[in-house]
Design an enzyme around this catalytic site. Structure first.
Site, short mmCIF file in Angstrom:
data_model
loop_
_atom_site.label_atom_id
_atom_site.label_comp_id
_atom_site.label_asym_id
_atom_site.label_seq_id
_atom_site.Cartn_x
_atom_site.Cartn_y
_atom_site.Cartn_z
N LYS A 38 0.84 -1.21 0.00
CA LYS A 38 0.00 0.00 0.00
C LYS A 38 0.87 1.25 0.00
O LYS A 38 2.08 1.19 0.22
CB LYS A 38 -0.91 -0.01 1.23
CG LYS A 38 -0.17 0.05 2.55
CD LYS A 38 -1.11 -0.02 3.74
CE LYS A 38 -0.33 0.05 5.05
NZ LYS A 38 -1.23 0.01 6.23
N TYR A 264 12.39 31.80 5.14
CA TYR A 264 11.17 32.47 5.54
C TYR A 264 11.13 32.79 7.03
O TYR A 264 11.57 32.00 7.86
CB TYR A 264 9.95 31.60 5.20
CG TYR A 264 9.60 31.54 3.73
CD1 TYR A 264 9.35 32.70 3.00
CD2 TYR A 264 9.52 30.31 3.07
CE1 TYR A 264 9.03 32.63 1.65
CE2 TYR A 264 9.19 30.23 1.73
CZ TYR A 264 8.94 31.40 1.03
OH TYR A 264 8.62 31.34 -0.31
#
Length: 368
Positions: A38, A264
């Protein structure tokens, strides 16, 4: 080392074969092996991994959702595929692709019987999941009479397996709890097989269960993280080989003066003159903000380079003040130089998360 490439996730199928062989040796000769593929085979490449495992003789696959099973069928995978968390709206497609659902609640069982009946199925294989303590999905043991009655009253489906899931098989301090789950599952098998009149395949163990509780193999085991090189145990990790290696390159080098900021929101203020390298990988690629501000590091020319300031969407900056490097040099986020578990641990998370987080926009390179 100079590398004119890009951010790349290498997937080593030789390592996958090694891990599969290692885990198989821990099993009884007749124990079936279900490979969990998965989430793009834990962030790698689901089709390549499943194809290789099918060649190696794996008995079953498991995916989380129907669309993952469809992708495998379309790629030519013929081994039985268990869908662990199917939704009723996808049952028609599931049947059309010969996928096998895990039924974990009365609503799901009723809906699948109806869908299989409508499509004129007979003895369509289903897997009945029981909750023995994880409290995530599954019937409680007291539901057995009602489940068995519903199944006996129709001919569209037949129980292929009974399963449950261990909650703490990797934690040796939770042995008593895990043994309690094993005991509960044994009781469920006895009661359910008696009510059905036959004994389906039974499976409980995940990777850590295979390694720590071999007496509870029943007729099949499931392995996910172990196939990809991690055993939730440092000693076992030495016996396995990481399948995935994430690397990138240095885009630009900057000389930062004392007092200047990087990134940032002034995420890092230089306390002394420093040199940073900007890399073309960020939180859109799976390197979340939790790895920034010095928590995690990458490897450049064999040395650790801490991530500086906040992780950006497409870039991170790392401290290379004491590393001899230049623009275009190769950078390893995780691989043989530093495992995914080590990288994840620095940000107080686990290998599963960083592996499955790697974005599909990152180039994949399959190593045969």
């Amino acid at each position: 080392m100079t590398d004119l490439g890009e951010t790349t996730l290498e997937i080593d199928l030789g390592a996958l074969a090694h891990n599969y062989a290692y885990l198989k040796k821990r099993l009884h000769k007749d124990t079936l092996f279900l490979a969990v593929v998965k989430a793009f085979a834990y962030g790698s490449d689901m089709v390549s991994v499943a194809t290789k495992l099918q060649e190696l003789g794996v008995d079953y696959f498991a995916v989380a959702y129907v669309k993952e099973g469809v992708l495998l069928r379309d790629a030519g995978i013929t081994v039985p595929i268990l869908v662990l968390h199917p939704q009723p709206k996808n049952f028609g497609e599931l049947i059309d692709r010969c996928l096998e659902p895990s039924v974990y609640a009365t609503r799901v069982l009723d809906a699948f019987i109806a869908a299989a009946t409508q499509k004129k199925q007979a003895d369509y294989p289903v897997h009945v999941k029981f909750n023995t303590g994880l409290n995530r999905l599954g019937f409680k043991a007291d539901a057995i009479p009602g489940i068995a009655e519903k199944i006996r009253a129709q001919k569209a489906i037949k129980v292929k397996s009974l399963l449950s899931h261990l909650a703490a098989s990797d934690d040796r301090d939770q042995t008593e709890f895990t043994q309690g789950q094993i005991t509960k599952f044994r009781e469920i098998i006895t009661r359910m097989s008696s009510a059905l009149g036959y004994l389906p395949i039974c499976h409980l163990l995940n990777t850590s269960g295979v390694l720590h509780y071999p007496e509870a193999q029943f007729t099949m085991v499931r392995s996910g993280i172990g196939l990809y090189g991690f055993g939730n145990d440092a000693n076992i990790d030495q016996m396995l080989r990481p399948v995935a290696r994430l690397s990138t390159v240095i885009s630009q080098i900057h000389h930062i003066a004392k007092g200047e900021s990087v990134g940032y929101n002034h995420g890092h203020i230089a306390q002394n003159p420093m040199i940073t390298a900007t890399l073309p990988i960020g939180h859109a690629d799976g390197i979340g903000r939790q790895y920034g501000r010095g928590r995690a590091a990458v490897v450049i020319n064999g040395k650790q380079a801490p991530i500086v300031g906040n992780v950006c969407m497409d870039m991170i900056m790392v401290d290379v003040t004491h590393i001899n490097c230049e623009e275009g040099d190769s950078v390893v986020i995780f691989g043989a130089e530093q495992s995914a578990e080590q990288f994840a641990h620095a940000a107080d998370t686990i290998s599963y998360e960083i592996l499955t987080a790697i974005s599909q926009r990152v180039s994949r390179r399959i190593i045969q």
